[in-house]
Design an enzyme around this catalytic site. Sequence first.
Site, mmCIF file in Angstrom:
data_model
loop_
_atom_site.group_PDB
_atom_site.id
_atom_site.type_symbol
_atom_site.label_atom_id
_atom_site.label_comp_id
_atom_site.label_asym_id
_atom_site.label_seq_id
_atom_site.Cartn_x
_atom_site.Cartn_y
_atom_site.Cartn_z
ATOM 1 N N GLU A 116 52.775 -10.202 45.839
ATOM 2 C CA GLU A 116 52.601 -11.581 45.397
ATOM 3 C C GLU A 116 53.911 -12.359 45.452
ATOM 4 O O GLU A 116 54.986 -11.796 45.275
ATOM 5 C CB GLU A 116 52.047 -11.586 43.974
ATOM 6 C CG GLU A 116 50.641 -11.021 43.932
ATOM 7 C CD GLU A 116 50.019 -10.998 42.549
ATOM 8 O OE1 GLU A 116 48.813 -11.232 42.472
ATOM 9 O OE2 GLU A 116 50.716 -10.755 41.561
ATOM 10 N N CYS A 129 59.574 -17.367 43.652
ATOM 11 C CA CYS A 129 59.816 -16.026 43.114
ATOM 12 C C CYS A 129 59.249 -15.020 44.123
ATOM 13 O O CYS A 129 58.060 -15.052 44.445
ATOM 14 C CB CYS A 129 59.115 -15.921 41.756
ATOM 15 S SG CYS A 129 59.311 -14.325 40.976
ATOM 16 N N CYS A 136 56.635 -0.969 41.705
ATOM 17 C CA CYS A 136 57.995 -0.764 41.222
ATOM 18 C C CYS A 136 58.088 0.626 40.605
ATOM 19 O O CYS A 136 57.146 1.086 39.958
ATOM 20 C CB CYS A 136 58.346 -1.814 40.170
ATOM 21 S SG CYS A 136 60.087 -1.757 39.670
ATOM 22 N N CYS A 140 59.401 -0.071 33.520
ATOM 23 C CA CYS A 140 59.755 -0.756 32.272
ATOM 24 C C CYS A 140 58.478 -0.887 31.438
ATOM 25 O O CYS A 140 57.425 -1.257 31.957
ATOM 26 C CB CYS A 140 60.362 -2.131 32.562
ATOM 27 S SG CYS A 140 61.901 -2.002 33.503
ATOM 28 N N CYS A 143 56.177 -4.231 31.424
ATOM 29 C CA CYS A 143 55.968 -4.932 32.697
ATOM 30 C C CYS A 143 54.737 -4.388 33.397
ATOM 31 O O CYS A 143 54.621 -3.173 33.607
ATOM 32 C CB CYS A 143 57.202 -4.743 33.586
ATOM 33 S SG CYS A 143 57.007 -5.521 35.206
ATOM 34 N N CYS A 364 56.044 -14.118 34.571
ATOM 35 C CA CYS A 364 56.914 -12.934 34.677
ATOM 36 C C CYS A 364 56.176 -11.691 34.209
ATOM 37 O O CYS A 364 55.566 -11.688 33.151
ATOM 38 C CB CYS A 364 58.121 -13.053 33.760
ATOM 39 S SG CYS A 364 59.140 -14.448 34.073
HETATM 40 N N1 SAH Z 1 63.251 -5.314 38.746
HETATM 41 C C1 SAH Z 1 64.005 -6.530 38.677
HETATM 42 C C2 SAH Z 1 63.238 -7.699 39.214
HETATM 43 C C3 SAH Z 1 62.032 -8.105 38.382
HETATM 44 S S1 SAH Z 1 62.398 -9.601 37.669
HETATM 45 C C4 SAH Z 1 64.459 -6.749 37.241
HETATM 46 O O1 SAH Z 1 64.060 -5.982 36.378
HETATM 47 O O2 SAH Z 1 65.272 -7.636 37.006
HETATM 48 C C5 SAH Z 1 61.099 -9.879 36.583
HETATM 49 C C6 SAH Z 1 61.592 -10.255 35.195
HETATM 50 O O3 SAH Z 1 60.461 -10.425 34.341
HETATM 51 C C7 SAH Z 1 62.441 -9.166 34.609
HETATM 52 O O4 SAH Z 1 63.444 -9.676 33.792
HETATM 53 C C8 SAH Z 1 61.417 -8.436 33.788
HETATM 54 O O5 SAH Z 1 62.021 -7.643 32.823
HETATM 55 C C9 SAH Z 1 60.619 -9.581 33.218
HETATM 56 N N2 SAH Z 1 59.290 -9.154 32.751
HETATM 57 C C10 SAH Z 1 58.596 -8.082 33.143
HETATM 58 N N3 SAH Z 1 57.436 -8.011 32.478
HETATM 59 C C11 SAH Z 1 57.391 -9.057 31.648
HETATM 60 C C12 SAH Z 1 56.430 -9.538 30.727
HETATM 61 N N4 SAH Z 1 55.260 -8.914 30.541
HETATM 62 N N5 SAH Z 1 56.711 -10.667 30.050
HETATM 63 C C13 SAH Z 1 57.863 -11.327 30.274
HETATM 64 N N6 SAH Z 1 58.802 -10.928 31.134
HETATM 65 C C14 SAH Z 1 58.576 -9.798 31.822
#
Ligand code: SAH
Length: 389
Positions: A116, A129, A136, A140, A143, A364
């Site tokens: 996406e 974005c 991934c 985390c 996420c 995000c």
């Molecule tokens: N792997 C990289 C790129 C992903 S960026 C990184 O971790 O930086 C996507 C951003 O959205 C990251 O900061 C991630 O931690 C955040 N994110 C992931 N899941 C989320 C959620 N459910 N709510 C808000 N932010 C989230």
Amino acid sequence: MSEVQTQLAADSTQQVSFDTKVAATKVINLLGLDRDALEAFFATIGEKKFRATQVMKWMHQLGITDFQQMNNLSKDLRNQLSEISCVQNLEVAEDLISTDGTRKWLLRLHDGNYIEAVFIPEDERGTLCVSSQVGCALDCSFCSTGRQGFNRNLTTAEIISQVWLASQLLDEEKKPGRKITNVVMMGMGEPLLNFDAVVSAVRIMMDDFAYGLSKRRVTVSTAGVVPAMDRLGDVVDMRLAVSLHATNDELRNELVPVNKKYPLKELMAACRRFIDKQNSRSRITFEYVMLDGINDQPEHAHELIKLLKGIPTLMNLIPFNPFEGSGYRTSSKNAVRRFSEILHESGMTTVVRKTRGDDIDAACGQLAGKIEDKSRRHRRFEEPRFGME
Ligand code: SAH
């Protein structure tokens, strides 16, 4: 070896020479070649260097994918290019527009996976974005991309195709304010675990003969892959974002498991080294997802100030975007306000990120794509480095 270690090991074996790459694939997708690679490509077919910038302009600025229309190339060259190369984009499987103007594309890859990309319009800018991997591997805990598992890295062409398609489709809207002014590698995946492809893609984004974005308008976001942060600072000048989310190792190990390999002390040292390599005006964006009762208390704000002391910081507080089965709740508005006030008072530039496009699952951490087979991790070793067949 853990998955992260496997990916890191793979990174060091990715230095495939240009000739090997050419031999590995019959038809080269020129969309994925940065200026150096395109010049090398033209040299191998006995053409002058300047063909590279001519073809880059046709592809990226004029949106032309048919070599026959590239009328400043000789007929023979056009025919030769049609035989040995292509300009191949991803297929748009779904195209959704949110009530707030955010637009999200579900894109189909040649192997049946989906990724996406999301366009987020704001007053003064339009941010795209972009995804860097199918799924991934970092897992985390908050996420939803991580929950999908990991399938493979994207090629440079697949990363750039997201920018190409978004530019073309936004142009077709013929509306003001629908232009890409910024790109953030904050879609699916960990960009620094797909290092070479991401660096080439960033170079194309910043090339004056392609998308011409300035180095302050291209951001690579990482969960903290320390050795790759160091390499990145050496090879390309752009903005770095670090997904921090916690102020101590115990909590960060839980939220961002890559922290077990690269704990906060090492991560902060890498941030300092990165800043030292950049010009004096640069700063690092830190992302901090606000999780109710987990990391959103005033004491966490104070710890954050201590942790980031001396690092030029832009703090991005992201209200958690919930998804089914996540087990986390979004922090209350009050908690976010109190937290950001403490940071502000310390002199830290702090922004609370607005949730955008959540009616189309574009916010995000909500990007999930559709992953064909999450267990085919070895595939990345077999694939040609570019060319999407
Ligand atoms: N792997 C990289 C790129 C992903 S960026 C990184 O971790 O930086 C996507 C951003 O959205 C990251 O900061 C991630 O931690 C955040 N994110 C992931 N899941 C989320 C959620 N459910 N709510 C808000 N932010 C989230």
